[in-house]
Design a protein around this motif. Structure first.
Motif, PDB file in Angstrom:
ATOM      1  N   ASN A 156     -15.266  -8.024  -0.982  1.00  0.00           N
ATOM      2  CA  ASN A 156     -14.365  -8.104  -2.137  1.00  0.00           C
ATOM      3  C   ASN A 156     -14.120  -9.514  -2.651  1.00  0.00           C
TER       4      ASN A 156
ATOM      5  N   CYS B 154      -4.680   0.354  -4.414  1.00  0.00           N
ATOM      6  CA  CYS B 154      -4.437   1.283  -3.315  1.00  0.00           C
ATOM      7  C   CYS B 154      -5.735   1.537  -2.543  1.00  0.00           C
ATOM      8  N   GLU B 155      -6.826   1.730  -3.264  1.00  0.00           N
ATOM      9  CA  GLU B 155      -8.136   1.923  -2.624  1.00  0.00           C
ATOM     10  C   GLU B 155      -8.528   0.693  -1.812  1.00  0.00           C
ATOM     11  N   PHE B 156      -8.245  -0.502  -2.344  1.00  0.00           N
ATOM     12  CA  PHE B 156      -8.565  -1.743  -1.652  1.00  0.00           C
ATOM     13  C   PHE B 156      -7.740  -1.889  -0.374  1.00  0.00           C
TER      14      PHE B 156
ATOM     15  N   GLU C   2      -4.308   2.298  -8.696  1.00  0.00           N
ATOM     16  CA  GLU C   2      -5.255   3.098  -7.904  1.00  0.00           C
ATOM     17  C   GLU C   2      -6.300   2.211  -7.241  1.00  0.00           C
ATOM     18  N   LYS C   3      -6.820   1.236  -7.991  1.00  0.00           N
ATOM     19  CA  LYS C   3      -7.808   0.307  -7.425  1.00  0.00           C
ATOM     20  C   LYS C   3      -7.200  -0.492  -6.268  1.00  0.00           C
TER      21      LYS C   3
ATOM     22  N   GLN D 113      -5.090   1.361   7.414  1.00  0.00           N
ATOM     23  CA  GLN D 113      -5.585   2.168   8.533  1.00  0.00           C
ATOM     24  C   GLN D 113      -5.844   1.310   9.766  1.00  0.00           C
TER      25      GLN D 113
ATOM     26  N   ASN E 264     -14.715  -9.400  -6.284  1.00  0.00           N
ATOM     27  CA  ASN E 264     -14.222  -8.189  -6.920  1.00  0.00           C
ATOM     28  C   ASN E 264     -13.911  -8.460  -8.388  1.00  0.00           C
TER      29      ASN E 264
ATOM     30  N   HIS F 155      -6.097   0.478   1.389  1.00  0.00           N
ATOM     31  CA  HIS F 155      -6.099   1.608   2.322  1.00  0.00           C
ATOM     32  C   HIS F 155      -6.807   1.313   3.647  1.00  0.00           C
TER      33      HIS F 155
ATOM     34  N   GLU G 142       0.918   3.979  -2.900  1.00  0.00           N
ATOM     35  CA  GLU G 142       0.492   5.338  -2.565  1.00  0.00           C
ATOM     36  C   GLU G 142       1.564   6.358  -2.948  1.00  0.00           C
TER      37      GLU G 142
ATOM     38  N   ASP H 179      -4.334   2.715 -13.425  1.00  0.00           N
ATOM     39  CA  ASP H 179      -5.697   2.531 -12.917  1.00  0.00           C
ATOM     40  C   ASP H 179      -5.771   1.331 -11.978  1.00  0.00           C
TER      41      ASP H 179
ATOM     42  N   PHE I 145       0.831  -1.201   0.000  1.00  0.00           N
ATOM     43  CA  PHE I 145       0.000   0.000   0.000  1.00  0.00           C
ATOM     44  C   PHE I 145       0.865   1.250   0.000  1.00  0.00           C
TER      45      PHE I 145
END
Length: 114
Positions: free
Chosen positions: A92, A54-56, A51-52, A62, A95, A58, A19, A48, A15
């Motif tokens: 997911n 990274c979104e998954f 980005e997907k 956290q 997914n 993130h 990022e 792309d 990640f």
């Protein structure tokens, strides 16, 4: 932000690497036009996918920071975060991205053992 290298056993490193790379997407594209010897610029489709991914990853990052970044983690905090992880995995499992789907299935198998 420093260079983040991938550690295959720790998805949070993936990640952080993605990022930090995504921040420099325009710079990579500019380098491709300025330096003809630079031939490994990711395609728009690869960006792309990054980005997907990274979104998954993130939310997992956290949660990892919350649990392992706490000096006084409590069982109720752990339970809620593990529950969030399970919900994210269930969301997911189907997914459309094959890599994310396979990661999800592998991660879920590990949780199902317990």
């Amino acid at each position: 932000m420093g260079l983040c290298l991938e550690v295959v056993t720790r998805w949070n490193s993936t990640f952080l690497m993605l990022e930090s790379s995504l921040l420099y997407r325009c710079a990579y594209s500019s380098l491709e036009f300025e330096d003809k010897s630079y031939t490994n610029c990711p395609t728009n489709e690869e960006w792309d996918r990054g980005e997907k991914m990274c979104e998954f990853l993130h939310p997992f990052y956290q949660i990892n920071e919350l649990i392992f970044g706490s000096s006084y983690p409590t069982s109720n905090m752990h339970f809620m975060q593990v529950r969030k992880i399970l919900c994210l995995l269930i969301q997911n499992v189907n997914n459309e991205d094959e890599t994310i789907r396979n990661m999800t299935i592998d991660m879920k198998k590990k949780i199902d053992k317990y």
